[in-house]
Write a protein that holds these residues in place. Sequence first.
Motif, PDB file in Angstrom:
ATOM      1  N   PRO A   1       0.807  -1.217   0.000  1.00 44.57           N
ATOM      2  CA  PRO A   1       0.000   0.000   0.000  1.00 44.57           C
ATOM      3  C   PRO A   1       0.849   1.281   0.000  1.00 44.57           C
ATOM      4  O   PRO A   1       0.353   2.345  -0.367  1.00 44.57           O
ATOM      5  CB  PRO A   1      -0.822  -0.103   1.290  1.00 44.57           C
ATOM      6  N   VAL A   2       2.099   1.161   0.401  1.00 45.64           N
ATOM      7  CA  VAL A   2       2.974   2.339   0.492  1.00 45.64           C
ATOM      8  C   VAL A   2       3.456   2.786  -0.884  1.00 45.64           C
ATOM      9  O   VAL A   2       3.834   3.926  -1.096  1.00 45.64           O
ATOM     10  CB  VAL A   2       4.181   2.031   1.420  1.00 45.64           C
ATOM     11  N   ARG A   3       3.405   1.865  -1.861  1.00 48.48           N
ATOM     12  CA  ARG A   3       3.904   2.218  -3.183  1.00 48.48           C
ATOM     13  C   ARG A   3       3.162   3.431  -3.759  1.00 48.48           C
ATOM     14  O   ARG A   3       3.740   4.234  -4.485  1.00 48.48           O
ATOM     15  CB  ARG A   3       3.764   1.035  -4.142  1.00 48.48           C
ATOM     16  N   SER A   4       1.881   3.547  -3.446  1.00 48.43           N
ATOM     17  CA  SER A   4       1.105   4.678  -3.945  1.00 48.43           C
ATOM     18  C   SER A   4       1.524   5.988  -3.271  1.00 48.43           C
ATOM     19  O   SER A   4       1.251   7.058  -3.775  1.00 48.43           O
ATOM     20  CB  SER A   4      -0.389   4.456  -3.675  1.00 48.43           C
ATOM     21  N   ILE A   5       2.152   5.898  -2.121  1.00 45.11           N
ATOM     22  CA  ILE A   5       2.505   7.078  -1.329  1.00 45.11           C
ATOM     23  C   ILE A   5       3.937   7.512  -1.577  1.00 45.11           C
ATOM     24  O   ILE A   5       4.225   8.689  -1.783  1.00 45.11           O
ATOM     25  CB  ILE A   5       2.329   6.758   0.189  1.00 45.11           C
ATOM     26  N   ASN A   6       4.846   6.545  -1.535  1.00 42.71           N
ATOM     27  CA  ASN A   6       6.269   6.874  -1.662  1.00 42.71           C
ATOM     28  C   ASN A   6       7.021   5.629  -2.146  1.00 42.71           C
ATOM     29  O   ASN A   6       7.196   4.671  -1.401  1.00 42.71           O
ATOM     30  CB  ASN A   6       6.795   7.347  -0.293  1.00 42.71           C
ATOM     31  N   ASN A   7       7.457   5.686  -3.381  1.00 42.95           N
ATOM     32  CA  ASN A   7       8.068   4.519  -4.021  1.00 42.95           C
ATOM     33  C   ASN A   7       9.329   4.044  -3.300  1.00 42.95           C
ATOM     34  O   ASN A   7       9.522   2.849  -3.095  1.00 42.95           O
ATOM     35  CB  ASN A   7       8.386   4.840  -5.486  1.00 42.95           C
ATOM     36  N   LEU A   8      10.173   4.989  -2.885  1.00 39.74           N
ATOM     37  CA  LEU A   8      11.411   4.606  -2.208  1.00 39.74           C
ATOM     38  C   LEU A   8      11.103   3.896  -0.886  1.00 39.74           C
ATOM     39  O   LEU A   8      11.710   2.872  -0.563  1.00 39.74           O
ATOM     40  CB  LEU A   8      12.296   5.835  -1.967  1.00 39.74           C
ATOM     41  N   ALA A   9      10.141   4.449  -0.149  1.00 41.95           N
ATOM     42  CA  ALA A   9       9.764   3.833   1.131  1.00 41.95           C
ATOM     43  C   ALA A   9       9.254   2.411   0.913  1.00 41.95           C
ATOM     44  O   ALA A   9       9.566   1.500   1.691  1.00 41.95           O
ATOM     45  CB  ALA A   9       8.704   4.669   1.841  1.00 41.95           C
TER      46      ALA A   9
END
Lengths: 293, 168
Positions: free
Chosen positions: A50-58
């Motif tokens: 789910p984090v990919r939509s927010i911050n790819n590096l994270a």
Amino acid sequence: MEDEELKIAVYWGCKIPATQYAYEMSVRQVLPRLGVELIDLKGTSCCGGPVRSINNLASMYLSARIMALSSKTTGEGLLVPCNECHFMLTETKHRIDNDEETYEQIGKLLSEEGLEYSTDLKIWHVVDLLHDVVKVETVKSTVMKPLEGFRFAVHPGCQIIRPSEIGRVDNPENPKKLDALVKALGAETVDYTEKLDCCGAALMYSHEEAALSLAGSKLKALQAYGADGFVDTCPYCHTMYDAKQEAAAATVGGKLSVSVFYYTQLLGIALGIEQKKLGLHLNQSNDPRKFNL
Amino acid sequence: MTLTDLMTMAKSNEELQKKIRNQLWNTHPDECYQCMRCTSGCTSLKLLELKPHEITILVNAGFIEELVSSDIIWTCTSCLKCRERCPQKASPYNTIMALRNLAVEQEAKIPEKYMKVVAQILETGMAEQAQIVTSKDMQSFNREKLGLPEIQQADDKFKAIFMKILGG
Ligand code: SF4
Ligand code: SF4
């Protein structure tokens, strides 16, 4: 690999150990019986899906962190039974292994926690581990209670078969491994046009109605084929088709009563394992126990 | 609007385009030749009118701000069909993910559940917490009752690193 034990690390992700207990229980039951010993990773975190939509590096950091934890174990690879986690880890691995800049960047972040990324990790899903390593023949010969007379529709899911360029579990347009594994249990599988349709789970974050309607339309179409049940291998897909089946039915106008199983549950039944140990009682869709399997 | 205004706008769009490209690494929206193979198989076409070939051409034309503030970038189901089938390695899926990241960076309106899940990960390391589930015959179960081992959570070191990345 009938006689040699394979030791493999396992990453359950977030969804399986939080609600999809039946998947975890059945995987823990069936694999050791087929010569695969599981080592649980300690101190895991989210795969970054789910984090990919927010911050790819994270999100890449999160995936790489799991792979680094796995490399610390004595396992000969990492089993990732969730389709989404499996995609995130493989996608991140593909980039780290082919992009020097990302390799350095991620390596630095991991080192802050004393972790190290290793490029030679092999990632497995339940489907390819059983089909390619354990082998269909071995599954077949271990079956004690063949599921003869049953016809199942299989749902390969999206994220373990695409995109092929990063190396996936099965053919992106014509996946057959799950079919083969179901047939190894003595059952038949149904060919159906909607086989590759997406469950919609990712839309639960933003467009719940549409998500449910995607799950509902697939099941509705499927009912017309007269299959005895529906088989999946992903905690997200399974939640959509099983726990959310009633809500999904409401969005497509009609009654749905499709019995939904994790493949590992069916495998467990065929291996003669007690249903309770496979979490059959936790399935929410049309009571699977009526099968008298 | 003066010509100078237009030129400054064009510049800012170029910067945004660059940001998208930087995140994309090995997929290339600028190679798109509008064959529409992506859109014809898109899971979200029928229900939510997502047209990945249009997203791609809008990015190429520099309409990044418009896309970033639009709900359309949140309609993708991540089915990866467009990524698989695109003959040009343009992969609208990856472009959409990059646009979402940019929306977060620019503080555009994004679906609330995404921020909630990030907060949850910061708190426990996991996107979801273990729940009590109910069987068909209305009995309650937790991990222990099902004979499943306790979950060992990640420690605070991990959280600090994760937080640092999110903070840019
Ligand atoms: S499939 Fe690829 S090349 Fe064709 S329209 Fe879509 S993005 Fe463009
Ligand atoms: S990944 Fe998204 S944009 Fe691409 S086909 Fe699937 S739903 Fe459509």
